[in-house]
Every structure is written in structure tokens, then in C-alpha cells.
Motif scaffolding. Structure first.
Motif, PDB file in Angstrom:
ATOM      1  N   SER A 104      38.527  29.617  39.984  1.00  0.00           N
ATOM      2  CA  SER A 104      38.625  28.861  41.536  1.00  0.00           C
ATOM      3  C   SER A 104      39.228  29.438  42.338  1.00  0.00           C
ATOM      4  N   ARG A 105      37.953  29.220  43.716  1.00  0.00           N
ATOM      5  CA  ARG A 105      39.242  29.655  44.776  1.00  0.00           C
ATOM      6  C   ARG A 105      40.425  29.393  45.373  1.00  0.00           C
ATOM      7  N   GLY A 106      40.751  30.252  45.375  1.00  0.00           N
ATOM      8  CA  GLY A 106      42.360  30.736  45.556  1.00  0.00           C
ATOM      9  C   GLY A 106      43.407  30.428  44.691  1.00  0.00           C
ATOM     10  N   SER A 107      42.975  30.431  43.406  1.00  0.00           N
ATOM     11  CA  SER A 107      43.682  30.392  42.254  1.00  0.00           C
ATOM     12  C   SER A 107      43.851  31.666  41.775  1.00  0.00           C
ATOM     13  N   ILE A 108      45.069  32.431  41.482  1.00  0.00           N
ATOM     14  CA  ILE A 108      45.277  34.022  41.057  1.00  0.00           C
ATOM     15  C   ILE A 108      45.450  34.142  40.130  1.00  0.00           C
ATOM     16  N   ALA A 109      44.824  35.138  39.460  1.00  0.00           N
ATOM     17  CA  ALA A 109      45.173  35.712  37.393  1.00  0.00           C
ATOM     18  C   ALA A 109      44.961  37.065  37.456  1.00  0.00           C
ATOM     19  N   MET A 110      45.579  36.911  36.075  1.00  0.00           N
ATOM     20  CA  MET A 110      46.143  38.668  35.968  1.00  0.00           C
ATOM     21  C   MET A 110      44.518  38.796  35.581  1.00  0.00           C
ATOM     22  N   ALA A 111      45.043  40.806  36.124  1.00  0.00           N
ATOM     23  CA  ALA A 111      44.188  41.402  35.692  1.00  0.00           C
ATOM     24  C   ALA A 111      44.344  42.409  34.506  1.00  0.00           C
ATOM     25  N   ARG A 112      43.224  42.474  33.706  1.00  0.00           N
ATOM     26  CA  ARG A 112      43.335  43.119  32.411  1.00  0.00           C
ATOM     27  C   ARG A 112      42.576  44.583  32.292  1.00  0.00           C
ATOM     28  N   THR A 113      42.355  45.151  31.233  1.00  0.00           N
ATOM     29  CA  THR A 113      41.486  45.883  30.410  1.00  0.00           C
ATOM     30  C   THR A 113      41.049  45.114  29.927  1.00  0.00           C
ATOM     31  N   GLN A 114      39.588  45.697  28.637  1.00  0.00           N
ATOM     32  CA  GLN A 114      39.321  44.948  28.113  1.00  0.00           C
ATOM     33  C   GLN A 114      39.460  44.581  26.936  1.00  0.00           C
ATOM     34  N   ILE A 115      41.150  45.261  26.844  1.00  0.00           N
ATOM     35  CA  ILE A 115      41.774  44.868  25.117  1.00  0.00           C
ATOM     36  C   ILE A 115      42.422  43.188  25.904  1.00  0.00           C
ATOM     37  N   VAL A 116      42.404  42.476  25.458  1.00  0.00           N
ATOM     38  CA  VAL A 116      42.568  41.445  25.375  1.00  0.00           C
ATOM     39  C   VAL A 116      43.647  41.305  26.474  1.00  0.00           C
ATOM     40  N   ASP A 117      45.602  41.714  25.061  1.00  0.00           N
ATOM     41  CA  ASP A 117      45.919  41.208  26.079  1.00  0.00           C
ATOM     42  C   ASP A 117      46.624  42.730  26.030  1.00  0.00           C
ATOM     43  N   SER A 118      46.031  42.944  27.495  1.00  0.00           N
ATOM     44  CA  SER A 118      46.783  44.552  28.388  1.00  0.00           C
ATOM     45  C   SER A 118      47.560  43.566  29.186  1.00  0.00           C
ATOM     46  N   ALA A 119      47.142  42.707  29.926  1.00  0.00           N
ATOM     47  CA  ALA A 119      47.675  42.515  31.362  1.00  0.00           C
ATOM     48  C   ALA A 119      49.332  42.937  31.497  1.00  0.00           C
ATOM     49  N   THR A 120      49.572  42.946  32.857  1.00  0.00           N
ATOM     50  CA  THR A 120      51.258  44.240  32.885  1.00  0.00           C
ATOM     51  C   THR A 120      51.689  43.556  33.952  1.00  0.00           C
ATOM     52  N   SER A 121      51.391  44.376  35.303  1.00  0.00           N
ATOM     53  CA  SER A 121      51.581  43.502  36.416  1.00  0.00           C
ATOM     54  C   SER A 121      50.292  43.514  37.750  1.00  0.00           C
ATOM     55  N   GLN A 122      49.276  44.032  37.544  1.00  0.00           N
ATOM     56  CA  GLN A 122      48.143  43.602  38.385  1.00  0.00           C
ATOM     57  C   GLN A 122      48.066  42.369  38.456  1.00  0.00           C
ATOM     58  N   PHE A 123      47.524  41.671  39.432  1.00  0.00           N
ATOM     59  CA  PHE A 123      46.773  40.756  39.327  1.00  0.00           C
ATOM     60  C   PHE A 123      45.952  40.450  40.985  1.00  0.00           C
TER      61      PHE A 123
END
Length: 199
Positions: A104-123
Motif C-alpha cells: 500500500s502507499r508508504g509501505s516498504i518492500a523487497m525488490a527481487r528478480t523473477q526468481i521467488v527467493d532472490s531478494a538481497t539488499s534492494q527495496f
């Protein structure tokens, strides 16, 4: 540019598990401060991962490298010259775990690739309600782990900057939006007063 090799998904370290009581993180940017309230109960792996990056100084000097007005602003991976900073191993995507937090507006989430478990540092920080990014029983989403409690005006000002291409990267601010410093609000330090819920 650093190539990131995705290996085994990491779990939070013992030291990180002790940091879940520290809920607020401040991003000091050259556009102003953004204060985040994290949600360790709903997204413990993601929060622990984010705190470890913050406390290691990883985000200091990085930029918001992808800005799409009326959608989101993304950061946490690139320096002003668009060199990618090396990361730790990726984490588990918590959007699959009956997610109680929405994009929702104002929420912070993890960025990732098309691989489901690929999030590292980007948000990324959502500029509006982006329901299509939420996890569903049959489809992985983008894991939300907190929300902006102060500085949404700063987020909106970043959303309005002029963008263009930098090499192969699109939607890059023409004038760098830099995270000068990121830090966890320590015990005993007055936390930010929550602003009214963004509409």
C-alpha cells in the motif's frame, strides 16, 4: 558492475535475531529524511536482513536508482555511477507466508528478480496502493516489511524528479538521489512521531 551469484537462501544470523526490538530505521537522503517503522513480527527474515545491511553501512552512499512516478521508488543496490554493490546471499520471500502486510502507499518492500527467493539488499517504497504486488496463495508477491512513518513528503519529492537512461538502466534520476546514511534508531533515542496515514 558486480554480478551477483544466487546461492542458498540465507536465514537470519544469531546477532540479527537480537535486533528485532529496534523497529525504526532512518534514511538520510539529499532530499530529506525518511523514517521507516519495520514489522519484525510479520516479516522477521526480511527485517533482520534489512537491519544487517543498515548496520553494516551498506546503504550509505547508494542511490534511489529507479523512480517511476505513481508507482514506486527503488534503491539499495547501486552507487551514483550505477556500479552495483556486492550483496550477501538472497533471503526467503515472506510474501508467501499468509502475508498480513500489503503493498500500500508508504509501505516498504523487497525488490527481487523473477526468481521467488532472490531478494538481497534492494527495496522499494510504494507511492500508491499496488495490490498486484501482494502475495497470493498461488503466486509469490513482493514482501512488505514496514512502512514510512515520517518523510512521505520526501518520498513524493523523489517521485517527481526527472529521470532517464543510464547505460542499460531506465527510470534513473538525472540528478542522483543519494542515501547519505542509513541507521537504526537506538534504544533511548526518541522515535519519530507517526504522521497521519497517507491517503
Amino acid at each position: 558492475m558486480t554480478t551477483i551469484a544466487y546461492g542458498a537462501v540465507t536465514e537470519p544470523s544469531e546477532s540479527a535475531k537480537n535486533k528485532v526490538e529496534s523497529l525504526q530505521v532512518v534514511l538520510e537522503t539529499n532530499k530529506g529524511d525518511i523514517v521507516l517503522m519495520l514489522a519484525p513480527e510479520e516479516a522477521p527474515v526480511t527485517v533482520n536482513n534489512f537491519i544487517e545491511y543498515v548496520e553494516s553501512g551498506f546503504y550509505n552512499g547508494l542511490v534511489f536508482h529507479r523512480v517511476i512516478n505513481d508507482f514506486m521508488i527503488q534503491g539499495g543496490g547501486f552507487t551514483p555511477d550505477m556500479s552495483q554493490r556486492a550483496t550477501r546471499a538472497p533471503i526467503k520471500n515472506e510474501s508467501l507466508l499468509n502475508q498480513r502486510l500489503a503493498n500500500s502507499r508508504g509501505s516498504i518492500a523487497m525488490a527481487r528478480t523473477q526468481i521467488v527467493d532472490s531478494a538481497t539488499s534492494q527495496f522499494f517504497i510504494n507511492l500508491k496502493d499496488n495490490e498486484f504486488l501482494n502475495g497470493k496463495p498461488y503466486k509469490a508477491g513482493y514482501a512488505v516489511f514496514g512502512h514510512v512513518v515520517k518523510g512521505m513528503d520526501v518520498v513524493d519529492s523523489i517521485a517527481g524528479v526527472k529521470t532517464g537512461y543510464r547505460g542499460p538502466h531506465g527510470d534513473v534520476p538525472v540528478d542522483s538521489v543519494i542515501i547519505n546514511k542509513a541507521y537504526v534508531v537506538k534504544e533511548g533515542k526518541k522515535p519519530a512521531k507517526a504522521e497521519p496515514k497517507a491517503s
